[in-house]
Design a protein around this motif. Structure first.
Motif, PDB file in Angstrom:
ATOM      1  N   ALA A  38       0.836  -1.197   0.000  1.00  0.00           N
ATOM      2  CA  ALA A  38       0.000   0.000   0.000  1.00  0.00           C
ATOM      3  C   ALA A  38       0.875   1.253   0.000  1.00  0.00           C
ATOM      4  CB  ALA A  38      -0.911  -0.009   1.225  1.00  0.00           C
ATOM      5  N   ARG A  39       1.997   1.195   0.737  1.00  0.00           N
ATOM      6  CA  ARG A  39       2.903   2.348   0.765  1.00  0.00           C
ATOM      7  C   ARG A  39       3.470   2.615  -0.629  1.00  0.00           C
ATOM      8  NH1 ARG A  39       5.122   6.008   0.083  1.00  0.00           N
ATOM      9  NH2 ARG A  39       6.628   7.249   1.262  1.00  0.00           N
ATOM     10  N   LEU A  40       3.790   1.556  -1.350  1.00  0.00           N
ATOM     11  CA  LEU A  40       4.315   1.727  -2.705  1.00  0.00           C
ATOM     12  C   LEU A  40       3.228   2.245  -3.642  1.00  0.00           C
ATOM     13  CD1 LEU A  40       6.575  -1.438  -2.925  1.00  0.00           C
ATOM     14  CD2 LEU A  40       7.346   0.935  -3.058  1.00  0.00           C
ATOM     15  N   VAL A  41       1.992   1.781  -3.443  1.00  0.00           N
ATOM     16  CA  VAL A  41       0.887   2.228  -4.292  1.00  0.00           C
ATOM     17  C   VAL A  41       0.685   3.732  -4.129  1.00  0.00           C
ATOM     18  CG1 VAL A  41      -1.630   2.114  -4.579  1.00  0.00           C
ATOM     19  CG2 VAL A  41      -0.295   0.014  -4.423  1.00  0.00           C
ATOM     20  N   ARG A  42       0.827   4.203  -2.897  1.00  0.00           N
ATOM     21  CA  ARG A  42       0.623   5.636  -2.660  1.00  0.00           C
ATOM     22  C   ARG A  42       1.541   6.474  -3.531  1.00  0.00           C
ATOM     23  NH1 ARG A  42       1.669   6.369   3.374  1.00  0.00           N
ATOM     24  NH2 ARG A  42       2.206   8.471   2.689  1.00  0.00           N
ATOM     25  N   GLN A  43       2.667   5.925  -3.894  1.00  0.00           N
ATOM     26  CA  GLN A  43       3.621   6.673  -4.717  1.00  0.00           C
ATOM     27  C   GLN A  43       3.927   5.882  -5.985  1.00  0.00           C
ATOM     28  OE1 GLN A  43       6.320   8.211  -1.645  1.00  0.00           O
ATOM     29  NE2 GLN A  43       7.484   9.171  -3.317  1.00  0.00           N
ATOM     30  N   ALA A  44       2.921   5.242  -6.533  1.00  0.00           N
ATOM     31  CA  ALA A  44       3.136   4.368  -7.680  1.00  0.00           C
ATOM     32  C   ALA A  44       3.870   5.102  -8.796  1.00  0.00           C
ATOM     33  CB  ALA A  44       1.797   3.843  -8.183  1.00  0.00           C
ATOM     34  N   GLY A  45       4.856   4.429  -9.366  1.00  0.00           N
ATOM     35  CA  GLY A  45       5.625   5.029 -10.451  1.00  0.00           C
ATOM     36  C   GLY A  45       6.839   5.782  -9.961  1.00  0.00           C
ATOM     37  N   GLN A  46       6.883   6.055  -8.666  1.00  0.00           N
ATOM     38  CA  GLN A  46       8.028   6.802  -8.152  1.00  0.00           C
ATOM     39  C   GLN A  46       8.870   5.917  -7.259  1.00  0.00           C
ATOM     40  OE1 GLN A  46       6.239  10.212  -6.227  1.00  0.00           O
ATOM     41  NE2 GLN A  46       6.794  11.464  -7.989  1.00  0.00           N
ATOM     42  N   VAL A  47      10.166   6.269  -7.202  1.00  0.00           N
ATOM     43  CA  VAL A  47      11.029   5.483  -6.333  1.00  0.00           C
ATOM     44  C   VAL A  47      10.786   5.915  -4.883  1.00  0.00           C
ATOM     45  CG1 VAL A  47      12.982   7.064  -6.627  1.00  0.00           C
ATOM     46  CG2 VAL A  47      13.393   4.737  -5.903  1.00  0.00           C
ATOM     47  N   VAL A  48      10.666   4.923  -4.006  1.00  0.00           N
ATOM     48  CA  VAL A  48      10.521   5.192  -2.571  1.00  0.00           C
ATOM     49  C   VAL A  48      11.777   4.626  -1.911  1.00  0.00           C
ATOM     50  CG1 VAL A  48       9.049   4.948  -0.552  1.00  0.00           C
ATOM     51  CG2 VAL A  48       8.051   4.833  -2.843  1.00  0.00           C
ATOM     52  N   THR A  49      12.477   5.458  -1.142  1.00  0.00           N
ATOM     53  CA  THR A  49      13.751   4.985  -0.581  1.00  0.00           C
ATOM     54  C   THR A  49      13.501   3.959   0.517  1.00  0.00           C
ATOM     55  OG1 THR A  49      13.825   6.709   1.087  1.00  0.00           O
ATOM     56  CG2 THR A  49      14.845   7.217  -1.010  1.00  0.00           C
ATOM     57  N   HIS A  50      14.536   3.175   0.768  1.00  0.00           N
ATOM     58  CA  HIS A  50      14.467   2.174   1.839  1.00  0.00           C
ATOM     59  C   HIS A  50      14.033   2.832   3.143  1.00  0.00           C
ATOM     60  CE1 HIS A  50      17.763   0.065  -0.659  1.00  0.00           C
ATOM     61  NE2 HIS A  50      16.594  -0.483  -0.933  1.00  0.00           N
ATOM     62  N   ARG A  51      14.644   3.978   3.423  1.00  0.00           N
ATOM     63  CA  ARG A  51      14.398   4.673   4.681  1.00  0.00           C
ATOM     64  C   ARG A  51      12.923   5.065   4.806  1.00  0.00           C
ATOM     65  NH1 ARG A  51      17.035   7.926   8.491  1.00  0.00           N
ATOM     66  NH2 ARG A  51      19.009   7.006   7.909  1.00  0.00           N
ATOM     67  N   GLN A  52      12.364   5.606   3.712  1.00  0.00           N
ATOM     68  CA  GLN A  52      10.955   6.018   3.749  1.00  0.00           C
ATOM     69  C   GLN A  52      10.045   4.823   3.991  1.00  0.00           C
ATOM     70  OE1 GLN A  52      10.770   7.873  -0.099  1.00  0.00           O
ATOM     71  NE2 GLN A  52      11.265   9.912   0.667  1.00  0.00           N
TER      72      GLN A  52
END
Lengths: 236, 516
Positions: free
Chosen positions: A167-181
């Motif tokens: 779900a966290r990845l979906v919130r920013q779908a298409g964008q890179v999300v860092t490990h830390r985030q």
């Protein structure tokens, strides 16, 4: 009405090449060759013509683009895509953590830039647009509202942690999300160094959601930086 | 009194006891002159053993006692006959002359011993220095030698390189000179001349400063404290200076040798760098030529071309630009890995993720569909720099695609072999001739030695690619190997140790609470 893009880049040739390419796509492009120039344009944009997205180079004649990113983040959430020749992964991660929406290393293809811009504009550019509640990419569908994940029209059962990660990845779908985030949002701020949590849970997610987990189509890895959920097919 | 002089005194006493006993025993049978001969004999013998002045006093006493006991009138110091008086005087003089001769002889022997000891010390010092690889490390040996020679407190200051001052941090300091003495040492090095006690410069100083002289340069200085008060200070000085100069020329020799070595290394480095630059330029020129040709064609003839032609030219430009980008990445990475302080950004990484990311990049290329990947299930996490390992695989795939037929598969396998993770890229290309199997890993070696080894058009491209791959593998304490395949083609095998940083963490807690 066309989206207004500010390109902050000191190289004249790259500036004019991008101007051509972006104007064909229907974007209104303003350019700045220095930090001071960019600040002026951001502050004095006429009402109703606010900048929708900033393409920011880092090595500028009067300073580092990173400073502008920090200033901008204090007052607005205008999407920022960093374009830079610097390849230091540490810096890439820092910029993403400091609020850059994405990061493109020169040289890049125009197709890639347009895709990243599309994602960034969709996510934050217009407040009127609803948050992404339905994600669909190929056979994978995620419905955040009803907490349902389907693959090829069959329900997939995820553990709560797997679901939280997805779900966290979906919130920013298409964008890179860092490990830390990811770690901070799913496990909590005290776990931001435990990247091996991610390796294990992402492995489980790939096993459940990908046809071939060695050749993933949805859950993409940005080595050394983070993860990216593939850009959705269309907004529901 | 040490044992040696004690023995000598006892021997002398024994000689006198025997002498007197003989004289008393033979008094009735021998005349006075013969007894006097016995006295001379005894006195001469005792002079051999007693210290010089003691021996003179003892023989004078003995002559008086002889007068008392044997010369008539007995038991009185008076003498009856003139010839007896003459005899006594002669006795005394002869005894003294003997004692004097013995004293002189002893001094000569002493001097000879000192000279021999100094020569031995110089010789030994020369041997020490000749065998020394770093004479600067022998500064403390010099300090010991000087200390032995003088018995005073000594400090030595040695330069580490030509043309530096001893107050520089690069200088090596032995001993504990005070600030004033430190300045004296620095001054002595700067001027290259002795100073202090007895040198003619700053004579009033209690200490002596001696330069360590090489050929035309001074490479350090030695401080000998209190040389002004030393009893043999004056004679010692040339000896001390000789010790110092030996050290100086040894230092000079070794510094010159180091300088020559450095110059040679520099020249070699320069040659390597020039070769590298030439090779890079050559490698850049090929894609640049394509880009230049296609772009100028579009610019000048674009209007006369149809859409498909323009598309083909543009595709060529994009492809060659990507080649240039890869080449640049590799060159940069090679330079980075070559630095002695290279820092890897290691983390626990999943082989599946690295392979997935590499595969995705490969798939973007037109020939990327030929890549087939397989990852062994349940591989342990690997402690590595994911960027570097994926760059390694990018290069190996690039290589495999380039050197194999357009319809053949290129396989990327990740497997476990005991304590190693094995990332292997196999192709069905022509293989690599045995003579080239090591050379392909050298910087800018491309298999362009002959058409029999590589396809004619295969010499283009990643000159640094395999060198970077091997550097990356080795930076992870791993290895990159080339294995020929029995069925043709080759297999590049990157073996990375799984036990990099202790046991990999294998458990992860569930998230505290699911997202709303």
């Amino acid at each position: 009405m066309s989206r207004r893009i500010l390109l902050v880049e000191d190289d004249r040739v790259l500036r004019s090449a991008l101007r051509e390419a972006l104007s064909i796509e229907g974007y209104a492009l303003g350019t700045a060759a220095s930090l001071a120039d960019a600040r002026a344009q951001l502050q004095h944009a006429p009402p109703g013509e606010a900048i929708d997205l900033v393409l920011l180079d880092l090595g500028l004649p009067d300073g580092d683009g990173q400073a502008l990113l920090a200033e901008l983040r204090r007052v607005s959430n205008t999407p920022v895509i960093v374009i830079s020749a610097r390849e230091a992964e540490g810096q890439k991660i820092r910029l993403l953590d400091e609020g850059a929406d994405d990061y493109l290393v020169k040289p890049f293809g125009i197709g890639e830039l347009l895709a990243r811009m599309r994602v960034a504009l969709r996510r934050r550019g217009r407040t009127s647009e609803p948050a992404l509640l339905h994600y669909r990419h190929g056979p994978l569908a995620v419905d955040l509202k009803n907490r349902r994940v389907r693959r090829a029209d069959a329900d997939v059962h995820l553990t709560p942690t797997e679901y939280a990660l997805l779900a966290r990845l979906v919130r920013q779908a298409g964008q890179v999300v860092t490990h830390r985030q990811l770690l901070a949002d799913v496990w909590g701020a005290e776990h931001t160094e435990q990247t091996h949590y991610l390796r294990l849970y992402m492995g489980q997610l790939r096993a459940k959601l990908e046809a071939d987990s060695a050749d993933p189509q949805h859950l993409l890895t940005e080595p050394g930086v983070g993860y990216r959920l593939a850009e959705p097919d269309a907004i529901d | 009194m040490d044992t040696k002089s004690l023995t000598r005194t006892i021997l002398a006493l024994l000689a006198w006891t025997i002498g007197w006993a003989a004289m008393v025993g033979l008094e009735g049978r021998l005349d006075l002159a013969n007894l006097a001969m016995l006295l001379v004999l005894t006195s001469a013998l005792s002079a051999l053993w007693l210290p010089g002045w003691t021996s003179m006093v003892v023989s004078a006493v003995a002559v008086l006692a002889f007068n008392w006991f044997f010369v008539p009138p007995k038991f009185a110091f008076t003498v009856d006959l003139h010839q007896n008086a003459l005899l006594l005087v002669a006795l005394l003089l002869v005894n003294w002359i003997i004692a004097g001769l013995v004293i002189r002889q002893r001094r000569l022997a002493e001097a000879a011993r000192t000279v021999a000891a100094r020569e031995a010390r110089l010789r030994q010092w020369g041997d020490t220095l000749r065998d020394a690889s770093d004479p600067a490390a022998h500064a403390s040996a010099l300090s010991t030698a000087l200390q032995e020679a003088t018995g005073s407190v000594v400090a030595v200051s040695v330069l580490r390189a030509l043309g530096r001052q001893p107050d520089n941090a690069a200088a090596l300091q032995v001993g504990e000179p005070d600030n004033e003495q430190r300045v004296g040492l620095a001054l002595c090095v700067r001027d290259g001349r002795a100073m202090g006690a007895g040198s003619g410069r700053y004579d009033e100083l209690p200490d002596a400063y001696l330069p360590l002289r090489g050929r035309g340069v001074t490479l350090g200085a030695a401080l000998i404290t209190g040389l002004a008060r030393h009893p043999q200070g004056h004679e010692l000085r040339p000896h001390l200076q000789a010790l110092c100069d030996q050290m100086g020329s040894a230092l000079h020799r070794s510094l010159m040798a180091a300088q020559e070595q450095q110059a040679r290394d520099q020249a070699q480095l320069q040659a390597t760098r020039n070769a590298l630059l030439a090779a890079i330029s050559h490698d850049y020129r090929t894609p640049l030529a394509t880009i230049m040709g296609a772009a100028s064609a579009l610019q000048e003839q674009g209007e006369r071309m149809d859409g498909a032609q323009r598309q083909r030219l543009a595709a060529g430009i994009v492809e060659e630009s990507e080649r240039l980008a890869r080449l640049t990445d590799n060159t940069l990475q090679l330079a980075r890995l070559d630095a002695p302080t290279v820092q890897l950004r290691c983390d626990w990484e999943s082989a599946e993720e690295i392979v997935g990311a590499v595969l995705r990049r490969a798939r973007r290329r037109p020939e990327g569909a030929r890549v087939h990947a397989w990852v062994e299930p349940d591989l342990p996490l690997l402690w590595c720099d994911a960027m570097l390992v994926s760059q390694l695989l990018d290069n190996l795939l690039d290589n495999g695609l380039k050197y194999s037929p357009a319809d053949a598969l290129v396989e990327l396998h990740a497997t476990r072999d005991a304590e190693h993770l094995v990332l292997a890229v196999s192709d069905r290309g022509p293989g690599i001739a045995p003579a080239w199997r090591e050379k392909v890993f050298e910087v800018f070696q491309r298999g362009d030695a002959g058409p029999s080894e590589f396809p004619a058009d295969a010499g283009r491209g990643a000159g640094v690619g395999l060198a970077v791959c091997r550097a990356i593998a080795r930076a992870h304490q791993g290895e990159l190997l080339l294995r020929p395949r029995a069925e043709g083609g080759c297999r590049f095998e990157c073996r990375l140790p799984l036990s990099g940083e202790g046991p990999p963490p294998q458990s992860a807690p569930a998230a505290p609470e699911p997202l709303p």
